[in-house]
Design a protein around this motif. Structure first.
Motif, PDB file in Angstrom:
ATOM      1  N   ARG A   1       8.733  -5.030  13.203  1.00 62.47           N
ATOM      2  CA  ARG A   1       9.256  -3.969  14.048  1.00 62.47           C
ATOM      3  C   ARG A   1       9.224  -2.619  13.343  1.00 62.47           C
ATOM      4  O   ARG A   1       8.863  -1.605  13.933  1.00 62.47           O
ATOM      5  CB  ARG A   1      10.687  -4.304  14.471  1.00 62.47           C
ATOM      6  CG  ARG A   1      11.419  -3.193  15.221  1.00 62.47           C
ATOM      7  CD  ARG A   1      10.796  -2.923  16.563  1.00 62.47           C
ATOM      8  NE  ARG A   1      10.904  -4.074  17.453  1.00 62.47           N
ATOM      9  CZ  ARG A   1      10.356  -4.130  18.670  1.00 62.47           C
ATOM     10  NH1 ARG A   1       9.649  -3.113  19.123  1.00 62.47           N
ATOM     11  NH2 ARG A   1      10.506  -5.215  19.414  1.00 62.47           N
ATOM     12  N   LEU A   2       9.620  -2.584  12.054  1.00 62.75           N
ATOM     13  CA  LEU A   2       9.682  -1.304  11.343  1.00 62.75           C
ATOM     14  C   LEU A   2       9.497  -1.516   9.841  1.00 62.75           C
ATOM     15  O   LEU A   2      10.065  -2.433   9.249  1.00 62.75           O
ATOM     16  CB  LEU A   2      11.026  -0.615  11.570  1.00 62.75           C
ATOM     17  CG  LEU A   2      11.317   0.611  10.674  1.00 62.75           C
ATOM     18  CD1 LEU A   2      10.400   1.774  11.042  1.00 62.75           C
ATOM     19  CD2 LEU A   2      12.778   1.027  10.772  1.00 62.75           C
ATOM     20  N   ILE A   3       8.673  -0.630   9.263  1.00 58.31           N
ATOM     21  CA  ILE A   3       8.593  -0.465   7.814  1.00 58.31           C
ATOM     22  C   ILE A   3       8.714   1.032   7.550  1.00 58.31           C
ATOM     23  O   ILE A   3       7.905   1.825   8.036  1.00 58.31           O
ATOM     24  CB  ILE A   3       7.261  -0.988   7.231  1.00 58.31           C
ATOM     25  CG1 ILE A   3       7.113  -2.486   7.480  1.00 58.31           C
ATOM     26  CG2 ILE A   3       7.163  -0.670   5.745  1.00 58.31           C
ATOM     27  CD1 ILE A   3       5.741  -3.022   7.109  1.00 58.31           C
TER      28      ILE A   3
ATOM     29  N   GLU B   1       0.825  -1.213   0.000  1.00 62.49           N
ATOM     30  CA  GLU B   1       0.000   0.000   0.000  1.00 62.49           C
ATOM     31  C   GLU B   1       0.857   1.261   0.000  1.00 62.49           C
ATOM     32  O   GLU B   1       0.586   2.224  -0.730  1.00 62.49           O
ATOM     33  CB  GLU B   1      -0.932  -0.009   1.211  1.00 62.49           C
ATOM     34  CG  GLU B   1      -1.955  -1.127   1.229  1.00 62.49           C
ATOM     35  CD  GLU B   1      -3.011  -0.988   0.148  1.00 62.49           C
ATOM     36  OE1 GLU B   1      -3.143   0.112  -0.435  1.00 62.49           O
ATOM     37  OE2 GLU B   1      -3.703  -1.982  -0.119  1.00 62.49           O
ATOM     38  N   LEU B   2       1.922   1.273   0.814  1.00 66.50           N
ATOM     39  CA  LEU B   2       2.737   2.483   0.932  1.00 66.50           C
ATOM     40  C   LEU B   2       3.566   2.724  -0.332  1.00 66.50           C
ATOM     41  O   LEU B   2       3.731   3.868  -0.772  1.00 66.50           O
ATOM     42  CB  LEU B   2       3.643   2.389   2.156  1.00 66.50           C
ATOM     43  CG  LEU B   2       2.926   2.270   3.513  1.00 66.50           C
ATOM     44  CD1 LEU B   2       3.938   2.250   4.648  1.00 66.50           C
ATOM     45  CD2 LEU B   2       1.935   3.414   3.704  1.00 66.50           C
ATOM     46  N   VAL B   3       4.108   1.670  -0.919  1.00 67.80           N
ATOM     47  CA  VAL B   3       4.900   1.833  -2.141  1.00 67.80           C
ATOM     48  C   VAL B   3       3.998   2.260  -3.301  1.00 67.80           C
ATOM     49  O   VAL B   3       4.389   3.085  -4.130  1.00 67.80           O
ATOM     50  CB  VAL B   3       5.669   0.542  -2.469  1.00 67.80           C
ATOM     51  CG1 VAL B   3       6.317   0.634  -3.842  1.00 67.80           C
ATOM     52  CG2 VAL B   3       6.739   0.283  -1.410  1.00 67.80           C
TER      53      VAL B   3
ATOM     54  N   PHE C   1      -6.781   4.372  -4.666  1.00 64.90           N
ATOM     55  CA  PHE C   1      -7.860   5.325  -4.963  1.00 64.90           C
ATOM     56  C   PHE C   1      -8.915   5.388  -3.860  1.00 64.90           C
ATOM     57  O   PHE C   1      -9.700   6.319  -3.808  1.00 64.90           O
ATOM     58  CB  PHE C   1      -8.553   4.966  -6.282  1.00 64.90           C
ATOM     59  CG  PHE C   1      -9.007   3.538  -6.379  1.00 64.90           C
ATOM     60  CD1 PHE C   1     -10.259   3.150  -5.921  1.00 64.90           C
ATOM     61  CD2 PHE C   1      -8.178   2.583  -6.935  1.00 64.90           C
ATOM     62  CE1 PHE C   1     -10.671   1.837  -6.015  1.00 64.90           C
ATOM     63  CE2 PHE C   1      -8.585   1.258  -7.031  1.00 64.90           C
ATOM     64  CZ  PHE C   1      -9.840   0.882  -6.567  1.00 64.90           C
ATOM     65  N   ARG C   2      -8.942   4.426  -2.911  1.00 60.37           N
ATOM     66  CA  ARG C   2     -10.035   4.395  -1.953  1.00 60.37           C
ATOM     67  C   ARG C   2      -9.799   5.300  -0.739  1.00 60.37           C
ATOM     68  O   ARG C   2     -10.746   5.672  -0.058  1.00 60.37           O
ATOM     69  CB  ARG C   2     -10.251   2.964  -1.449  1.00 60.37           C
ATOM     70  CG  ARG C   2     -10.707   1.982  -2.509  1.00 60.37           C
ATOM     71  CD  ARG C   2     -11.282   0.750  -1.817  1.00 60.37           C
ATOM     72  NE  ARG C   2     -11.502  -0.308  -2.777  1.00 60.37           N
ATOM     73  CZ  ARG C   2     -10.757  -1.406  -2.883  1.00 60.37           C
ATOM     74  NH1 ARG C   2      -9.721  -1.557  -2.081  1.00 60.37           N
ATOM     75  NH2 ARG C   2     -11.039  -2.326  -3.759  1.00 60.37           N
ATOM     76  N   GLY C   3      -8.541   5.591  -0.425  1.00 60.26           N
ATOM     77  CA  GLY C   3      -8.256   6.392   0.756  1.00 60.26           C
ATOM     78  C   GLY C   3      -8.415   5.631   2.059  1.00 60.26           C
ATOM     79  O   GLY C   3      -8.668   6.226   3.111  1.00 60.26           O
ATOM     80  N   GLU C   4      -8.282   4.276   2.000  1.00 58.14           N
ATOM     81  CA  GLU C   4      -8.428   3.465   3.212  1.00 58.14           C
ATOM     82  C   GLU C   4      -7.101   3.036   3.817  1.00 58.14           C
ATOM     83  O   GLU C   4      -7.032   2.736   5.012  1.00 58.14           O
ATOM     84  CB  GLU C   4      -9.221   2.182   2.884  1.00 58.14           C
ATOM     85  CG  GLU C   4     -10.664   2.407   2.526  1.00 58.14           C
ATOM     86  CD  GLU C   4     -11.337   1.089   2.193  1.00 58.14           C
ATOM     87  OE1 GLU C   4     -12.388   0.813   2.786  1.00 58.14           O
ATOM     88  OE2 GLU C   4     -10.810   0.345   1.342  1.00 58.14           O
ATOM     89  N   ALA C   5      -6.055   2.972   3.011  1.00 58.26           N
ATOM     90  CA  ALA C   5      -4.826   2.320   3.450  1.00 58.26           C
ATOM     91  C   ALA C   5      -4.201   3.020   4.656  1.00 58.26           C
ATOM     92  O   ALA C   5      -3.923   2.376   5.680  1.00 58.26           O
ATOM     93  CB  ALA C   5      -3.833   2.252   2.299  1.00 58.26           C
TER      94      ALA C   5
END
Length: 608
Positions: free
Chosen positions: A52-54, A29-31, A94-98
């Motif tokens: 632990r971290l992304i 989602e972030l990429v 496009f949904r704005g949910e992530a």
């Protein structure tokens, strides 16, 4: 019980159950957001498999500080504003949910700066509790940090796997992205160590990306595909049949740049390879399907892993025919590797062409004498298809062999791809000298494919024959199957079935494909109806026909320990060069192998 609205944090955590399955889901989602923002370089820092971290950092356009709270609000997006936008959406997200879903199950921060801003801004969220936007030093672009994933949802955290497993899922998705976006540089580190760097390049095959993602063997076996028609374009790479897999681990499909799974396209690919793969083996491919965004619905899966096509039958037929024709060009002797579609080596054998012996092949090389073993010309009529192939002709070496012939110069530019025969080995293999070295041919497997393709061409030339049933057969079916049969009556007629609906859950079968009349046609019809319902198309009849013709070709092919003369061997080589799919027999086994002179020199340590 009293109905009441759920708290926003709980709503986001419920949504996270659909969007955030594991750390790889967060990375995806972030990429994708970073790509939608125009990022051309993306840094991905991970700790403990992403649990632990992304941290995802991009060099995209960035956001102003006052939009950061909106970015982590549910259903807030810059990518769509109306139903028309949604129906034609071309962005990955496009949904704005992530972002709000991820922020509700982690310790989350987002920092961003636009090109013209003096400084950036940062917003922190802890388990859904939103802090204040504050100024911060930040380069152009956006950084999102996700720490302690599922720290406040211990039941979800228990379902996470070992660090190595979770990292493997992230790497698998990044491999897909590397194939889809060769123009984007990706830098990946895990636990403070650089683990992967994908350099940006203009073309997937021009650099090392295809090699790095799928290995040298895939790249060497790759055939380039690029075809457009009916507003569709399919391009990418398919592996030659000799390169196949035990699983579907090297099957990548991208629809308008989005990595998806689609049963209809997967079915079309399997059908295209049906004639050239071992049973139970799987093809490998990287395919990009492009079409008008309004002809595909990407809003059918919470994680956007699947799509729905408006013209399923058209898509299925387009993919099948494109790959079927590409694979038909994989004639023995054609060059492979470098991801380039093999050059056209002449037209496929036509129903009117003679058999293996005594002909000028389509590749333009005249055999020296008849082979003496030829597949029946089935254009003589339908009865020949039932009668099988005639017995092998009596061979008289003294009347066929002729005087010994000198081999042409190996540097001759007109030397055919499979060269000229030198000898037989154990009555099974033909050894031939080419300009590059040595070719070894399995003569039974090669002859089997040649005969099979001739039988198919002959049968196609005859056209589909139907056989009326003396007494119509009544079939009990489900109501859904009856609906399909009624709706697809014209399609069924083209396949050789005359079917009418005789009741809510019954069909009357009046005629069947003649070639298959002695088989279980009722079971075949049920399979055809299942295909038509699921894919809008069926090749069950053609597959059943091909199975019968393949058996006939196998029985008619030259057997092991059958001694051939040099002219007969050369005639077989020339037919292989002219026959479609002659690189594999009817069962998917390779028919030939090439050994270069340098490779042979290495066997004997020459030049060392």
């Amino acid at each position: 019980m009293t109905i009441r609205p759920l708290p926003d944090t709980l709503v986001n955590q419920i949504a996270a159950g659909e969007v955030v399955e594991r750390p790889a889901s967060v990375v995806k989602e972030l990429v994708e957001n970073a790509l939608d923002a125009g990022g051309t370089r993306i840094d991905i820092d991970l700790e403990e498999g992403g649990v632990r971290l992304i941290r995802i950092r991009d060099n995209g356009g960035g956001m102003p500080g006052d939009e950061l709270p909106l970015a982590v609000s549910r259903h807030a997006t810059s990518k769509i504003a109306s139903l028309d936008d949604l129906e034609g959406v071309a962005t990955l997200g496009f949904r704005g949910e992530a972002l709000p879903s991820i922020a509700s199950v982690s310790r989350f921060s987002i920092s961003s700066r636009r090109t013209d801003d003096d400084h950036g801004h940062v917003l922190e969220i802890d388990g859904g509790r939103v802090g204040d936007v504050v100024p911060t030093a930040h380069p152009e672009g956006t950084t999102v940090e996700v720490r302690d994933l599922f720290f406040n949802v211990p039941a979800r955290r228990k379902f996470l796997r070992a660090e190595r497993t979770e990292l493997g899922h992230i790497e698998d998705w990044l491999r897909q992205l590397a194939l889809a976006r060769p123009d984007v540089e990706l830098r990946v580190s895990h636990n403070g160590k650089v683990s992967r760097r994908w350099k940006g390049e203009s073309d997937l095959l021009s650099g090392m990306r295809l090699h790095e993602a799928l290995g040298e063997a895939f790249r060497d076996a790759a055939l380039r595909v690029d075809h457009a028609a009916a507003g569709l374009r399919l391009h990418g790479w398919i592996a030659q049949p000799a390169y196949n897999r035990a699983s579907t681990d090297q099957q990548y499909l991208f629809v308008n740049g989005r990595a998806v799974r689609d049963r209809s396209v997967a079915h079309a690919v399997r059908q295209a390879y049906a004639d050239v793969l071992f049973h139970g083996r799987h093809p490998a491919y990287v395919l990009f399907l492009e079409l008008d965004p309004r002809r595909v619905d990407v809003n059918v899966h919470p994680a956007k892993h699947e799509v729905r096509f408006r013209d399923v039958r058209l898509i299925h037929d387009f993919v099948y025919r494109t790959l079927h024709e590409a694979l038909a060009g994989t004639r023995a002797g054609t060059p492979s590797g470098a991801g380039v579609m093999p050059a056209d080596n002449g037209p496929a054998p036509s129903p009117a062409s003679p058999g293996i012996g005594g002909m000028t092949s389509a590749s333009g090389y005249m055999p020296q004498a008849p082979l003496g073993l030829q597949v029946a010309e089935t254009r003589a009529g339908y009865a020949a298809l039932y009668g099988g192939l005639p017995a092998q002709a009596t061979h008289d070496a003294s009347t066929v062999a002729g005087p010994p012939q000198a081999l042409p110069d190996s540097g001759d530019a007109t030397l055919p791809p499979l060269g000229y025969a030198l000898a037989q080995l154990h009555g099974i293999y033909i050894l031939a000298q080419t300009a590059e070295g040595l070719v070894v041919v399995d003569m039974h497997a090669a002859h089997e494919r040649i005969g099979y393709e001739k039988l198919k061409c002959a049968h196609d030339g005859e056209g589909l024959r139907t056989q009326p049933l003396l007494v119509p057969s009544s079939l009990a079916v489900s109501e859904r199957e009856a609906d399909v049969a009624e709706r697809e009556a014209a399609t069924l007629a083209e396949l050789g079935f005359e079917v009418t609906r005789s009741g809510p859950q019954s069909l009357a079968l009046r005629s069947v494909p003649a070639l298959l009349a002695h088989g279980d046609v009722e079971a075949l019809l049920r399979d055809v109806l299942a295909d038509l319902r699921e894919h809008g198309e069926s090749r069950r009849v053609a597959a059943a026909r091909d199975e019968l013709l393949a058996t006939m070709a196998c029985h008619g092919a030259v057997r092991a320990n059958r001694r051939l003369t040099l002219p007969e061997m050369n005639a077989l080589l020339r037919e292989m060069e002219a026959t479609e799919r002659s690189g594999q027999c009817n069962h998917g086994r390779p028919t030939w192998a090439r050994f270069s002179l340098p490779e042979i020199d290495r066997w004997f340590l020459r030049g060392r």
